[in-house]
Design a protein around this motif. Sequence first.
Motif, short mmCIF file in Angstrom:
data_model
loop_
_atom_site.label_atom_id
_atom_site.label_comp_id
_atom_site.label_asym_id
_atom_site.label_seq_id
_atom_site.Cartn_x
_atom_site.Cartn_y
_atom_site.Cartn_z
N ILE A 234 -5.54 -22.45 4.83
CA ILE A 234 -6.73 -22.52 4.01
C ILE A 234 -6.90 -23.93 4.38
O ILE A 234 -6.17 -24.81 3.92
N HIS A 235 -8.04 -24.04 5.25
CA HIS A 235 -8.39 -25.49 5.43
C HIS A 235 -9.29 -26.02 4.49
O HIS A 235 -9.62 -25.61 3.58
N HIS A 236 -9.46 -27.32 4.45
CA HIS A 236 -9.99 -28.03 3.16
C HIS A 236 -11.70 -27.73 3.24
O HIS A 236 -12.01 -27.81 2.06
N ASP A 237 -12.17 -27.26 4.28
CA ASP A 237 -13.59 -26.53 4.31
C ASP A 237 -13.86 -25.19 3.88
O ASP A 237 -14.89 -24.83 4.00
N ALA A 238 -12.71 -24.63 3.55
CA ALA A 238 -12.67 -23.15 3.29
C ALA A 238 -13.46 -22.71 2.18
O ALA A 238 -13.82 -23.48 1.10
N ASP A 239 -14.11 -21.56 2.11
CA ASP A 239 -14.66 -21.04 0.75
C ASP A 239 -13.29 -20.62 0.06
O ASP A 239 -12.78 -19.55 0.32
N LEU A 240 -13.03 -21.35 -0.94
CA LEU A 240 -11.73 -21.14 -1.83
C LEU A 240 -11.73 -19.90 -2.35
O LEU A 240 -10.76 -19.10 -2.52
N ASP A 241 -12.89 -19.46 -3.00
CA ASP A 241 -13.05 -18.22 -3.66
C ASP A 241 -12.66 -16.84 -2.99
O ASP A 241 -11.83 -16.03 -3.33
N THR A 242 -13.34 -16.97 -1.89
CA THR A 242 -13.27 -15.75 -0.72
C THR A 242 -11.75 -15.86 -0.30
O THR A 242 -11.06 -14.80 -0.30
N ALA A 243 -11.28 -17.12 -0.02
CA ALA A 243 -9.89 -17.02 0.48
C ALA A 243 -8.80 -16.57 -0.42
O ALA A 243 -8.02 -15.83 -0.09
N ALA A 244 -9.05 -17.02 -1.88
CA ALA A 244 -8.20 -16.55 -2.99
C ALA A 244 -8.15 -15.14 -3.04
O ALA A 244 -7.10 -14.40 -3.03
N GLU A 245 -9.39 -14.36 -2.90
CA GLU A 245 -9.74 -12.98 -3.19
C GLU A 245 -8.81 -12.23 -2.07
O GLU A 245 -8.13 -11.37 -2.38
N GLN A 246 -9.18 -12.72 -0.83
CA GLN A 246 -8.46 -12.21 0.43
C GLN A 246 -6.94 -12.20 0.28
O GLN A 246 -6.16 -11.14 0.61
N VAL A 247 -6.49 -13.17 0.13
CA VAL A 247 -5.20 -13.45 0.06
C VAL A 247 -4.36 -12.72 -0.91
O VAL A 247 -3.37 -12.08 -0.57
N ALA A 248 -5.01 -12.49 -1.93
CA ALA A 248 -4.31 -11.82 -3.10
C ALA A 248 -4.53 -10.31 -2.79
O ALA A 248 -3.40 -9.58 -2.91
N LEU A 249 -5.56 -9.83 -2.13
CA LEU A 249 -5.50 -8.49 -1.70
C LEU A 249 -4.55 -8.13 -0.57
O LEU A 249 -4.06 -7.10 -0.41
N LYS A 250 -4.55 -8.86 0.44
CA LYS A 250 -3.55 -8.73 1.64
C LYS A 250 -2.43 -9.24 1.57
O LYS A 250 -1.47 -9.08 2.63
N SER A 251 -1.91 -9.77 0.51
CA SER A 251 -0.47 -10.04 0.37
C SER A 251 0.26 -9.08 -0.25
O SER A 251 1.39 -8.62 -0.24
N PHE A 252 -0.52 -8.26 -1.19
CA PHE A 252 0.19 -7.43 -1.95
C PHE A 252 -0.36 -5.80 -1.94
O PHE A 252 0.08 -5.06 -2.50
N ASN A 253 -1.15 -5.73 -0.86
CA ASN A 253 -1.59 -4.06 -0.67
C ASN A 253 -0.13 -3.63 -0.13
O ASN A 253 0.54 -3.84 0.43
#
Length: 450
Positions: A234-253
Amino acid sequence: MNKYTLEKIASIGVATRGNVQQAVKLSREVLSEPFSPYERYKVLKQTAELMIEKQEELAQIICEEVGKPITESRGEVARAAMTLEISAEEAKRISGHAVPVEAAPGSERRKAFTIRVPVGVVAAITPFNVPLNLVCHKVGPALAAGNSVVLKPAEVTPLCALKLAELFNEAGLPSGRLNVLTGNGPEIGQWLIDEEDISMFSFTGSPRVGRWLRERAGTRKVALELGNNSATIIHHDADLDTAAEQVALKSFNNAGQVCISVQRVYVHESVKESFLDKLRIKTEALKVGDPSDDKTHVGPMIHPDQLKRVEEWVNEAVSQGAEVVTGNTKQGTVFMPTVLTNVKRFMKVCKDEIFGPVVSILSYEGEDDVINEVNDSAYGLQAGLFTNDLSFAMKAAEKIEVGGLIINDTSGYRVDHMPYGGVKGSGNGKEGPKYAIEEMTNERIIVMNL
């Protein structure tokens, strides 16, 4: 066994050495019978259509024998049908190429071209976590290429494979082209290795078993899809909301039991706290529990022993200085989605494949630093990178040692017609029907002296 209730749901046969020998014999004998590319196409296409017709029945089987949430199970059936549909199309596209041998002095009157021919009998050994689609990723391309298949599904999730074999039979697959063996993995694996009529092994599973298989296969082809401790940046210029949502979904599916589940997340230090807070909120919003409930996001792990192992790894990391942001508790057969921070690279939860609902958050300062951190792994299947910096994205594409890099998504992205496979300890060979067919055929050159 139902992985959530731990109740018995079915009984299956246990293959003997004689069953293995008979399956291989039938698979070898049927290769002498015609099975044209168009006939392969029709069978694969019809089987895909039958899977869609029986989507709910198949999804219920996956939900019970894996513990995968029912909505995710329905998605697996749809993807598996697509895998067979793509395999069907690829059956009509297998081709060689011209070779300009006439350019060599003394060969002016010669012409040459290549053809691709089936390898023969393919032994397909599949894991528990995606018991329908990963079977289709081996059986579909193998049949499309003109091979026959001896299939050994995981002993804890054999029902999908048996149901798939029924659908192939209903679709008109010639007898002997697909033979399914159920039972004890180590025994059947050794017996398959002993069968010299098997031309290729296609295996998805643990690195330990993959290495064992490669060491004993001799000169026969071996395609291995093994483990990974998948990283996402997750780089400093990333969309953090999108990144957090996708990490949550694809860490725990699938309770984190996916080879490309997000396990290591490297967050630029300037946005780490903000990202961590967003990820905690997204993670705690996931519904956990009964996988048969349409609203459930995270169900049980495959076996209580695996739940215990994951719990031990997390507690060991905590004793070594890691901090729990959320999770690290149990609800019956379910391990709650867990986010860790202050994780060090030597901890098991970071350096080994946890294969459970646990994600570790680490920080970095520079681009080169994080690329080195991602590469500091025995594995190399896929990685993810969230950034709007094209220069950094291209540097990462060239430098990160993986089979696939996913930009502005996590390591967990996959569609079924893309090439999929790893480097280093993650194995060799490619899946995706077009690419698997190349693995499952041999190239033959034909030279004509005119």
